[in-house]
Design an enzyme around this catalytic site. Structure first.
Site, PDB file in Angstrom:
ATOM      1  N   SER A 126      20.894  38.409  15.262  1.00  0.00           N
ATOM      2  CA  SER A 126      19.572  39.030  15.329  1.00  0.00           C
ATOM      3  C   SER A 126      19.632  40.494  14.926  1.00  0.00           C
ATOM      4  O   SER A 126      20.633  41.180  15.189  1.00  0.00           O
ATOM      5  CB  SER A 126      19.019  38.913  16.757  1.00  0.00           C
ATOM      6  OG  SER A 126      17.900  39.752  16.947  1.00  0.00           O
ATOM      7  N   TYR A 151      19.339  40.498  25.602  1.00  0.00           N
ATOM      8  CA  TYR A 151      19.332  39.575  24.466  1.00  0.00           C
ATOM      9  C   TYR A 151      20.178  40.136  23.325  1.00  0.00           C
ATOM     10  O   TYR A 151      21.018  39.435  22.749  1.00  0.00           O
ATOM     11  CB  TYR A 151      17.899  39.336  24.004  1.00  0.00           C
ATOM     12  CG  TYR A 151      17.801  38.577  22.703  1.00  0.00           C
ATOM     13  CD1 TYR A 151      18.115  37.223  22.642  1.00  0.00           C
ATOM     14  CD2 TYR A 151      17.378  39.210  21.535  1.00  0.00           C
ATOM     15  CE1 TYR A 151      18.041  36.524  21.446  1.00  0.00           C
ATOM     16  CE2 TYR A 151      17.286  38.518  20.338  1.00  0.00           C
ATOM     17  CZ  TYR A 151      17.611  37.179  20.302  1.00  0.00           C
ATOM     18  OH  TYR A 151      17.522  36.487  19.112  1.00  0.00           O
TER      19      TYR A 151
END
Length: 312
Positions: A126, A151
């Site tokens: 990501s 995350y």
């Protein structure tokens, strides 16, 4: 090729699965259909491929090591690992869950891959790993030591584990850093989905901060092209950005959604949300060089396709 896709019932995963089947691959999907959002949505994502002769669905959790070991005895040539707990903001509320799914789940897959045939391993990372890295656009060799959400930390840990398994075991791995993916089937908690739904219903849109935050939006079809290109190549170990299509501010995005829908947006401003970065922007030179990939879908084109899917 025989390919295992984890998280294949999700937004990006279901598009990848369809593209692989279309080109003639044999695809097995493992997905736990968790309740992060309505599992019925994910089941609809796969409805069109359930009867395909080259498709197999296994319902299960990547944290289940015995299940993963059994699966990986299927002599796969490639693992496309898309399964994860997604989202910056929810990870602030339950970091332990994100750690167990995104890190322990990945470890199970890497261990199984080393034990059973060493299939090429494509890992979905990501853009959040860049965190507060000050230089834009972000390049793969920029420092990534300042992630600002659990995350993001789990995704950076995933990259390091992929490197480690390549270094120690010779497992061929590539980490693809996705930049704000959108398009048909996107999760209902994502910005474009929420903005579009609010404008259609005449509800106000909550903007965290002043709306000047910049995001690099990448259409799901361009992401799929990148994943399929990565499936075909051997890298040893690489990290590659998948983005660089178009960066716009949150307010500009809302204006674009309004144009697409044909209605004005109502806005409510609130304080910035912890964990949100002020800007994302991908340097896509490495993707062009190693994957032959250049994003080709503009935000206006992508929003129109999303609306046509949402309101057929």
């Amino acid at each position: 090729m025989k390919i295992l896709v984890t998280g294949g019932a999700g937004f990006i995963g279901s598009h990848v699965v369809e593209a692989l089947l279309k080109r003639g691959d044999e695809v097995t999907v493992v997905d736990d259909f968790n309740d992060y959002y309505d599992p019925a949505i994910k089941r609809r994502n796969l409805a069109g491929v359930l009867d395909h002769p080259s498709f197999r669905l296994v319902e299960g959790d990547i944290r289940d090591r015995a299940l993963i070991e059994t699966l990986l005895q299927g002599e796969f040539e490639v693992v496309v690992h898309l399964a994860a707990r997604a989202g910056v903001r929810p990870s602030l509320k339950d970091p332990v869950l994100y750690e167990t799914v995104n890190v322990i789940g990945l470890l199970n897959l890497l261990e199984g891959a080393v034990q059973f045939g060493k299939p090429r391993f494509v890992f979905a990372s990501s853009s959040s790993v860049y965190g507060l890295s000050p230089r834009l656009p972000w390049r793969e060799d920029d420092p990534v030591d300042c992630p600002i959400s659990p995350y993001a930390v789990t995704k950076r840990m995933g990259e390091l584990l992929c490197y480690n398994y390549n270094h120690i075991h010779g497992l061929d791995t590539v980490a693809l850093r996705f930049f704000t993916v959108y398009g048909p089937r996107q999760r209902p908690d994502m910005a474009i989905a929420k903005f579009t739904r609010a404008i259609l219903q005449g509800d106000p849109i909550t903007v965290f901060g002043d709306g000047s935050a910049i995001r690099d939006f990448t259409y799901v079809g361009d992401i799929v092209d990148g994943v399929l290109a990565a499936v075909e190549r051997r890298f040893g170990f690489e990290i590659i950005n998948l983005g660089g299509a178009q960066s716009i501010t949150v307010l500009e995005l809302i204006q674009a959604v309004s144009r697409t829908v044909g209605r004005e947006a109502k806005l409510i401003f609130q304080a910035p949300f912890p964990g949100d970065v002020p800007a994302t922007l991908a340097d896509s030179a490495k993707a062009q060089r190693l994957l032959g990939l250049s994003p080709k879908t503009s935000i206006d084109q992508g929003l129109q396709r999303y609306l046509e899917w949402l309101v057929p």
